[in-house]
Design a protein around this motif. Structure first.
Motif, mmCIF file in Angstrom:
data_model
loop_
_atom_site.group_PDB
_atom_site.id
_atom_site.type_symbol
_atom_site.label_atom_id
_atom_site.label_comp_id
_atom_site.label_asym_id
_atom_site.label_seq_id
_atom_site.Cartn_x
_atom_site.Cartn_y
_atom_site.Cartn_z
ATOM 1 N N ILE A 157 -82.676 -26.526 26.106
ATOM 2 C CA ILE A 157 -81.506 -27.346 26.395
ATOM 3 C C ILE A 157 -80.616 -26.618 27.394
ATOM 4 C CG2 ILE A 157 -81.506 -28.561 24.185
ATOM 5 C CD1 ILE A 157 -79.460 -26.587 23.148
ATOM 6 N N ASP A 158 -79.779 -27.381 28.094
ATOM 7 C CA ASP A 158 -78.846 -26.802 29.059
ATOM 8 C C ASP A 158 -77.648 -26.200 28.332
ATOM 9 O OD1 ASP A 158 -80.548 -27.805 30.952
ATOM 10 O OD2 ASP A 158 -79.306 -29.546 31.428
ATOM 11 N N VAL A 159 -77.061 -25.183 28.942
ATOM 12 C CA VAL A 159 -75.849 -24.575 28.392
ATOM 13 C C VAL A 159 -74.801 -24.476 29.496
ATOM 14 C CG1 VAL A 159 -77.103 -23.264 26.645
ATOM 15 C CG2 VAL A 159 -76.618 -22.211 28.847
ATOM 16 N N ALA A 174 -78.763 -12.520 26.378
ATOM 17 C CA ALA A 174 -79.140 -13.287 25.188
ATOM 18 C C ALA A 174 -77.938 -13.527 24.278
ATOM 19 C CB ALA A 174 -80.239 -12.556 24.431
ATOM 20 N N THR A 175 -77.643 -14.813 24.038
ATOM 21 C CA THR A 175 -76.462 -15.213 23.271
ATOM 22 C C THR A 175 -76.864 -16.174 22.164
ATOM 23 O OG1 THR A 175 -75.075 -15.020 25.250
ATOM 24 C CG2 THR A 175 -74.199 -16.305 23.412
ATOM 25 N N GLY A 199 -80.180 -16.540 30.786
ATOM 26 C CA GLY A 199 -80.683 -16.968 32.083
ATOM 27 C C GLY A 199 -79.652 -16.821 33.180
ATOM 28 N N SER A 200 -80.062 -17.152 34.398
ATOM 29 C CA SER A 200 -79.191 -17.055 35.566
ATOM 30 C C SER A 200 -78.184 -18.195 35.569
ATOM 31 C CB SER A 200 -80.023 -17.094 36.851
ATOM 32 O OG SER A 200 -80.928 -16.003 36.885
ATOM 33 N N VAL A 201 -76.944 -17.867 35.896
ATOM 34 C CA VAL A 201 -75.864 -18.848 35.898
ATOM 35 C C VAL A 201 -75.792 -19.515 37.269
ATOM 36 C CG1 VAL A 201 -73.401 -19.228 35.539
ATOM 37 C CG2 VAL A 201 -74.599 -17.476 34.214
ATOM 38 N N ASN A 253 -81.732 -25.515 31.242
ATOM 39 C CA ASN A 253 -82.785 -25.144 30.284
ATOM 40 C C ASN A 253 -82.628 -23.690 29.841
ATOM 41 O OD1 ASN A 253 -84.052 -27.678 30.362
ATOM 42 N ND2 ASN A 253 -85.204 -27.110 32.188
ATOM 43 N N GLY A 254 -81.383 -23.284 29.660
ATOM 44 C CA GLY A 254 -81.110 -21.879 29.387
ATOM 45 C C GLY A 254 -81.141 -21.484 27.931
ATOM 46 N N ALA A 255 -81.261 -22.444 27.014
ATOM 47 C CA ALA A 255 -81.276 -22.111 25.589
ATOM 48 C C ALA A 255 -82.545 -22.649 24.946
ATOM 49 C CB ALA A 255 -80.046 -22.682 24.885
#
Length: 335
Positions: free
Chosen positions: A111-113, A131-132, A147-149, A176-178
């Motif tokens: 999912i997107d963050v 990693a969060t 991931g890259s912001v 798609n960072g999470a």
């Protein structure tokens, strides 16, 4: 010279067009577009993280105590002791990370963050989110973000201090960072009864929905409880609730629309719903013309001085208002 004019002709013409084309039109809407299944919704996730790799646009550690604590804790987990060290860098930033956990999201889905700064960072451009854990309302971790912001903004500055900022550089996204690590269990197929929530509550619409479902199923499977809720029971002919919902969500329903008029006073456009009825009304409005004339003057300095001449702006504003004209529109409940 600038001239501002307002005439009644445009407004009357728009009203006449709106009245002419406001004939009732029947249009069906799919059931899935006007209701939500109770319990099938997104859930909000939040987390605290650190973005690395900023090009000197990060937080001032002295002004951001939570960054100092978080950075020390993170390095200690990696086996690096910084408690006695004075860490001073502008390449990291403390951020809040948010995301929406979709209904029926499965383990491994992405999912997107959204990433937002917490302290005095200038930009997140070029940064990478470490990693969060993403926490839900029950204080449980449901996803892990990294991931890259991506920042859709920029900031440019010169040596004189002049700067230009486009959009918000302190807010970014990680597409798609999470990764979902825990699912929300909801066995909709085994449910004998569900509720449908209307997005626009209305008694008539709720009754029509119940009637359409009952006509399709051949039994009294739906009951309108109130303007916002329709109770749905699984008919004996269907083995599970998900199959029943899949069959009825495409039913055509005609939602009840309330009488509504929307007026754009800037353009004079009037939009009317099909249920609007216009009684006899008289409109009186005259032309209004405003003229603004700019006549700059020059103030000369005193003799034997080095002061330059000064331009003094002089404005002259005149208003002309014509006699109002009376027009009668509508009558006898004209649609």
């Amino acid at each position: 010279m600038r001239v501002f004019a307002r005439t009644p002709a445009r407004i009357l013409a728009c009203l006449a067009i709106a009245v002419t084309f406001a004939a009732p039109v029947s249009a069906g809407t799919r059931l899935k577009d006007i209701v939500d299944v109770e319990g099938v919704r997104e859930n909000q996730l939040t987390g605290y993280g650190i973005v690395f790799g900023l090009n000197g646009t990060g937080d001032s550690i002295r002004n951001c105590p939570m960054l100092q604590q978080g950075l020390a804790s993170m390095l200690e987990r990696l086996g690096i002791n910084t408690r006695t060290s004075n860490v001073n860098t502008k390449n990291v930033a403390a951020v809040m990370v948010t995301a929406n956990l979709p209904p029926f999201g499965t383990n491994g889905s992405r999912i997107d963050v959204t990433v937002s700064t917490m302290c005095d960072a200038k930009s997140l451009e070029g940064g990478t989110l470490l990693a969060t854990p993403m926490i839900g309302a029950d204080s449980q971790a449901y996803a892990l973000a990294q991931g890259s912001v991506a920042v859709g903004a920029f900031t440019a500055a010169g040596n004189s201090g002049t700067s230009l900022t486009r959009n918000i550089p302190t807010n970014g996204r990680v597409p798609n960072g999470a990764t979902i690590e825990r699912e929300l269990k909801f066995d909709i197929a085994a449910q004998p009864e569900l509720r449908l929530s209307l997005r626009n509550p209305d008694f008539t619409t709720a009754s029509r929905i119940a009637g359409a479902i009952n006509a399709f199923s051949g039994v009294n499977a739906a009951v309108a409880l109130d303007p916002a809720t329709v109770r749905l029971r699984r008919p004996p002919a269907f083995s599970d609730m998900s199959a029943f919902i899949a069959q009825i969500e495409g039913l055509e329903i005609e939602p009840e629309q309330r009488a509504r008029v929307v007026i754009n006073e800037t353009t004079g456009v009037i939009v009317m719903g099909e249920n609007v009825r216009v009684s006899t009304v008289a409109i009186a409005q005259g032309n209004l013309t405003i003229q603004v004339q700019e006549t700059p003057g020059v103030a000369m300095p005193n003799s034997f001085t080095n002061a330059p001449p000064v331009v003094v702006p002089q404005s002259n504003i005149t208003v002309a208002e014509d006699m109002a004209k009376l027009a009668v529109v509508g009558g006898n409940g004209v649609p």
